[in-house]
Structures are given as C-alpha cells and as structure tokens.
Design a protein around this motif. Structure first.
Motif, PDB file in Angstrom:
ATOM      1  N   THR A 150       0.833  -1.205   0.000  1.00  0.00           N
ATOM      2  CA  THR A 150       0.000   0.000   0.000  1.00  0.00           C
ATOM      3  C   THR A 150       0.864   1.249   0.000  1.00  0.00           C
ATOM      4  O   THR A 150       0.655   2.162  -0.791  1.00  0.00           O
ATOM      5  N   VAL A 151       1.837   1.310   0.887  1.00  0.00           N
ATOM      6  CA  VAL A 151       2.775   2.434   0.938  1.00  0.00           C
ATOM      7  C   VAL A 151       4.071   1.972   0.298  1.00  0.00           C
ATOM      8  O   VAL A 151       4.689   1.015   0.756  1.00  0.00           O
ATOM      9  N   THR A 152       4.490   2.631  -0.771  1.00  0.00           N
ATOM     10  CA  THR A 152       5.723   2.244  -1.442  1.00  0.00           C
ATOM     11  C   THR A 152       6.883   3.163  -1.094  1.00  0.00           C
ATOM     12  O   THR A 152       8.026   2.724  -1.048  1.00  0.00           O
ATOM     13  N   VAL A 153       6.603   4.439  -0.864  1.00  0.00           N
ATOM     14  CA  VAL A 153       7.671   5.381  -0.564  1.00  0.00           C
ATOM     15  C   VAL A 153       7.142   6.456   0.387  1.00  0.00           C
ATOM     16  O   VAL A 153       5.970   6.821   0.354  1.00  0.00           O
ATOM     17  N   ILE A 154       8.025   6.929   1.250  1.00  0.00           N
ATOM     18  CA  ILE A 154       7.699   8.042   2.136  1.00  0.00           C
ATOM     19  C   ILE A 154       8.501   9.243   1.662  1.00  0.00           C
ATOM     20  O   ILE A 154       9.721   9.197   1.572  1.00  0.00           O
ATOM     21  N   ASP A 155       7.782  10.318   1.348  1.00  0.00           N
ATOM     22  CA  ASP A 155       8.406  11.561   0.926  1.00  0.00           C
ATOM     23  C   ASP A 155       8.484  12.469   2.155  1.00  0.00           C
ATOM     24  O   ASP A 155       7.483  13.023   2.602  1.00  0.00           O
ATOM     25  N   VAL A 156       9.675  12.584   2.714  1.00  0.00           N
ATOM     26  CA  VAL A 156       9.879  13.382   3.924  1.00  0.00           C
ATOM     27  C   VAL A 156      10.240  14.797   3.509  1.00  0.00           C
ATOM     28  O   VAL A 156      11.184  15.008   2.740  1.00  0.00           O
ATOM     29  N   GLN A 157       9.492  15.762   4.023  1.00  0.00           N
ATOM     30  CA  GLN A 157       9.744  17.162   3.709  1.00  0.00           C
ATOM     31  C   GLN A 157      10.012  17.932   4.994  1.00  0.00           C
ATOM     32  O   GLN A 157       9.386  17.683   6.021  1.00  0.00           O
ATOM     33  N   GLY A 158      10.946  18.844   4.898  1.00  0.00           N
ATOM     34  CA  GLY A 158      11.301  19.661   6.048  1.00  0.00           C
ATOM     35  C   GLY A 158      10.275  20.751   6.285  1.00  0.00           C
ATOM     36  O   GLY A 158       9.221  20.792   5.640  1.00  0.00           O
ATOM     37  N   PRO A 159      10.573  21.654   7.184  1.00  0.00           N
ATOM     38  CA  PRO A 159       9.623  22.729   7.484  1.00  0.00           C
ATOM     39  C   PRO A 159       9.465  23.677   6.297  1.00  0.00           C
ATOM     40  O   PRO A 159      10.374  23.812   5.476  1.00  0.00           O
ATOM     41  N   ARG A 160       8.332  24.290   6.233  1.00  0.00           N
ATOM     42  CA  ARG A 160       8.095  25.263   5.167  1.00  0.00           C
ATOM     43  C   ARG A 160       8.881  26.529   5.461  1.00  0.00           C
ATOM     44  O   ARG A 160       9.003  26.951   6.600  1.00  0.00           O
ATOM     45  N   GLY A 161       9.407  27.154   4.414  1.00  0.00           N
ATOM     46  CA  GLY A 161      10.127  28.402   4.575  1.00  0.00           C
ATOM     47  C   GLY A 161       9.181  29.538   4.874  1.00  0.00           C
ATOM     48  O   GLY A 161       7.965  29.402   4.742  1.00  0.00           O
ATOM     49  N   PRO A 162       9.727  30.667   5.277  1.00  0.00           N
ATOM     50  CA  PRO A 162       8.856  31.799   5.589  1.00  0.00           C
ATOM     51  C   PRO A 162       8.186  32.330   4.323  1.00  0.00           C
ATOM     52  O   PRO A 162       8.744  32.278   3.238  1.00  0.00           O
ATOM     53  N   SER A 163       7.006  32.853   4.489  1.00  0.00           N
ATOM     54  CA  SER A 163       6.283  33.432   3.373  1.00  0.00           C
ATOM     55  C   SER A 163       6.522  34.931   3.358  1.00  0.00           C
ATOM     56  O   SER A 163       6.367  35.606   4.375  1.00  0.00           O
ATOM     57  N   TRP A 164       6.908  35.449   2.195  1.00  0.00           N
ATOM     58  CA  TRP A 164       7.138  36.878   2.080  1.00  0.00           C
ATOM     59  C   TRP A 164       5.878  37.587   1.644  1.00  0.00           C
ATOM     60  O   TRP A 164       5.875  38.796   1.470  1.00  0.00           O
ATOM     61  N   ARG A 165       4.833  36.846   1.494  1.00  0.00           N
ATOM     62  CA  ARG A 165       3.593  37.439   1.029  1.00  0.00           C
ATOM     63  C   ARG A 165       2.831  37.972   2.240  1.00  0.00           C
ATOM     64  O   ARG A 165       2.198  37.233   2.977  1.00  0.00           O
ATOM     65  N   LYS A 166       2.893  39.259   2.406  1.00  0.00           N
ATOM     66  CA  LYS A 166       2.192  39.898   3.511  1.00  0.00           C
ATOM     67  C   LYS A 166       1.414  41.074   2.943  1.00  0.00           C
ATOM     68  O   LYS A 166       1.947  41.875   2.191  1.00  0.00           O
ATOM     69  N   GLY A 167       0.174  41.179   3.286  1.00  0.00           N
ATOM     70  CA  GLY A 167      -0.651  42.268   2.795  1.00  0.00           C
ATOM     71  C   GLY A 167      -1.334  41.925   1.495  1.00  0.00           C
ATOM     72  O   GLY A 167      -1.084  40.881   0.882  1.00  0.00           O
ATOM     73  N   PRO A 168      -2.204  42.811   1.042  1.00  0.00           N
ATOM     74  CA  PRO A 168      -2.996  42.517  -0.160  1.00  0.00           C
ATOM     75  C   PRO A 168      -2.208  42.623  -1.462  1.00  0.00           C
ATOM     76  O   PRO A 168      -2.609  42.064  -2.468  1.00  0.00           O
ATOM     77  N   ARG A 169      -1.091  43.346  -1.463  1.00  0.00           N
ATOM     78  CA  ARG A 169      -0.333  43.515  -2.708  1.00  0.00           C
ATOM     79  C   ARG A 169       1.028  42.838  -2.562  1.00  0.00           C
ATOM     80  O   ARG A 169       1.738  43.037  -1.596  1.00  0.00           O
ATOM     81  N   SER A 170       1.364  42.062  -3.553  1.00  0.00           N
ATOM     82  CA  SER A 170       2.666  41.410  -3.541  1.00  0.00           C
ATOM     83  C   SER A 170       3.122  41.198  -4.972  1.00  0.00           C
ATOM     84  O   SER A 170       2.324  41.239  -5.903  1.00  0.00           O
TER      85      SER A 170
END
Length: 182
Positions: A150-170
């Motif tokens: 059923t499970v063939t591979v585990i995709d391990v991902q680290g923490p998400r990086g910070p988002s620079w999207r702040k506010g309504p305009r980006s």
C-alpha cells in the motif's frame, strides 16, 4: 367539479401566491386517474397484454428491501466506491503517534497519501534527516497495518520556509524583503 365539465360562464379561480390553487389542481388531476393509468402514461411501449414489471416477492426471508444495519450499509457504500484503502490510510493518520512512536510523532505529521506515496512534514531539517533514515522501518510498519504494497515510498519534507507574502499587494516570484539581509 372537474375542469373540463365546468360551465363556460363560471370564472376560473385566480392564481394564489401560496400555491394552494396549484396543489388543488394536481390533486384533482391525480384523483381522476388510477395508478395503472399513470403507469401506462409513463411507459411508452406498454401494451395491455404486458403486466406491469414488479420485483419478485421473496417471502419471509430477509432481502435488500428489509431494514439494514448501519454498519452493513456503510460497508457496502465504502466497497462500492472503492474507498477502503483511503479510509484505512486516514485511520493511520489518526493513529500516527501509535505507529511511529510519540517522539517521532511530536516532530512529524503525515500530510497526504496518493498512489502509494506518503508525504510527511517535519518541524525541522534534523527531524527530516532522522525520518529519512527511519523510512524503511516506517514503510514496513505501515504496510503491516494497511496491507502489503500500500505504501511504497515516504516523501519526507522539512519545514516550510517563511512566506514573504504579507498584505494585499505582492509581487509574483519576488525575492522578498532584501533590505533586511546585510
């Protein structure tokens, strides 16, 4: 008095906003016809020599028309739609600490499962490395619970990086606030 027998000089009923006139008209129309006549109108190829089709009566033995237990009905629904593996996988998501251990579960979370690939998010890169080393053991343990392959591979991902999207305009594909980096 039916509509077709109403005298010509008698005024028709005015339409009412609450819909009672429509309900009365439908009741009068259905009262004039029998269930057999209504069935004949619905069936285009009906001839008087053909009896109306009915399911065979099974007698005193239980069949699908009898009340069913909820467990049986839900089990049939899951089987008919092929949701069996998905439900087992999501059951594993709920029992993640039990399957991988409390310490590993405190620093990792299963995110998704599709086509044999389990995506696990960790809260630090050190735990991502640790979980990558433990991946074959975790795959074996999960396949014991879910069924072989059923499970063939585990995709391990680290923490998400910070988002620079702040506010309504980006800015799309922007490099972030560079003035804070020396």
């Amino acid at each position: 008095m039916p509509d077709d027998e109403r005298p010509v000089d008698e005024p028709e009923e005015q339409h009412r906003d609450d819909g009672l006139d429509l309900a009365r008209a439908m009741t009068r129309a259905s009262a004039r016809s029998t269930p057999a006549q209504r069935a004949r109108k619905r069936s285009k190829n009906w001839t008087p020599s053909q009896p109306p089709s009915r399911k065979p009566v099974t007698g005193a033995h239980p069949d699908d028309r009898d009340p069913q237990l909820l467990d049986t009905t839900v089990g049939r629904l899951v089987e008919d739609h092929g949701w069996d593996v998905d439900l087992r996988v999501h059951g594993v998501f709920g029992r993640w600490p039990e399957l991988v251990g409390a310490e590993v579960a405190a620093h990792s979370t299963p995110e998704s499962f599709a086509e044999g690939r389990l995506v696990v998010r960790t809260d630090s890169t050190a735990w991502a490395t640790q979980l990558k080393l433990l991946a074959p053991t975790v795959v074996r343990r999960l396949n014991e619970e879910l069924g072989h392959g059923t499970v063939t591979v585990i995709d391990v991902q680290g923490p998400r990086g910070p988002s620079w999207r702040k506010g309504p305009r980006s800015v799309r594909d922007g490099r972030g606030p560079r003035d804070t980096y020396g």
